[in-house]
Design an enzyme around this catalytic site. Structure first.
Site, PDB file in Angstrom:
ATOM      1  N   ARG A 189       0.809  -1.219   0.000  1.00  0.00           N
ATOM      2  CA  ARG A 189       0.000   0.000   0.000  1.00  0.00           C
ATOM      3  C   ARG A 189       0.845   1.273   0.000  1.00  0.00           C
ATOM      4  O   ARG A 189       0.344   2.356   0.312  1.00  0.00           O
ATOM      5  CB  ARG A 189      -0.978   0.018   1.201  1.00  0.00           C
ATOM      6  N   MET A 190       2.111   1.151  -0.378  1.00  0.00           N
ATOM      7  CA  MET A 190       2.976   2.326  -0.505  1.00  0.00           C
ATOM      8  C   MET A 190       2.903   2.818  -1.947  1.00  0.00           C
ATOM      9  O   MET A 190       3.870   2.801  -2.710  1.00  0.00           O
ATOM     10  CB  MET A 190       4.411   1.972  -0.097  1.00  0.00           C
TER      11      MET A 190
END
Length: 211
Positions: A189-190
């Site tokens: 989720r970066m």
């Protein structure tokens, strides 16, 4: 599995503010071409979000028909809900979601009607039944039943034949962007988010956003 447990780790690509085109329209064109080459279903589909006079938002999916340095164009019924909302609040947000490429593009700006000649040209290029449908449908208005709608369509077919003229309530809108964000899914989720903001002189400022 519960809905909360549904997740996917994005691994397809990356996006760097040092590598994107300095012109967001050119960057959009690059991504749009890649979506077409990847055979993304209806890559030209976008969400259009508008807001009414009371501040209540609404959104729907429409198809983009043109984009260039002047903006992003779609066509619709001016008397539809989105048309009525744009009449009182001429700003909108567009969203493209190309899930196969793990990408989104968010576009915000002011909306204006395209010239009548441009609307005429696109209307005349549409299939006949679509042109007749634009006349027959009072988009977003209530109708008693499907039979009433189909009867209206048959009436319009008889009345206008195979050379219908564009009705005045139907035409194009152009969103002139003041911000465009490119989102590339990344692992853990970066995600990569690169935002273009139009400056007062028309130039674009580029910055990275946290995911």
């Amino acid at each position: 599995m519960s809905i909360a447990g549904l997740r996917k780790d994005y691994m397809h690509s990356s996006l760097s503010e040092s590598e994107v085109d300095q012109d967001p329209i050119k960057q959009f064109g690059k991504w749009f071409d890649e979506a077409l080459k990847a055979h993304v279903p209806e890559a030209n589909a976008m969400s259009v979000a508008t807001v009414n006079a009371d501040g209540r938002p609404s959104s729907r999916i429409v198809l983009i028909k043109e984009f260039d340095q002047h903006g992003f164009v779609w066509f619709t019924n001016y008397a539809s809900r989105k048309g009525r909302e744009l009449e009182v609040n001429p700003y909108a947000a567009l969203l493209f979601h190309w899930i196969e490429l793990e990408r989104q593009v968010r576009i915000e700006g002011k909306v204006e009607k395209v010239a009548a000649e441009e609307s005429d040209a696109y209307y005349d290029s549409r299939p006949l039944l679509s042109r007749l449908g634009a006349i027959a449908s009072e988009q977003s208005r209530p109708v008693a039943d499907r039979e009433t709608l189909e009867a209206r369509f048959e009436e319009v077919k008889k009345q206008h034949g195979d050379q219908p003229q564009r009705p005045s309530h139907w035409g194009g809108y152009r969103l002139v962007p003041d911000s465009i964000e490119f989102w590339q899914g990344r692992s853990s989720r970066m995600h990569d988010r690169v935002l273009y903001i139009r400056q007062d002189d028309g130039a674009w400022r580029i910055q990275r956003l946290q995911p």
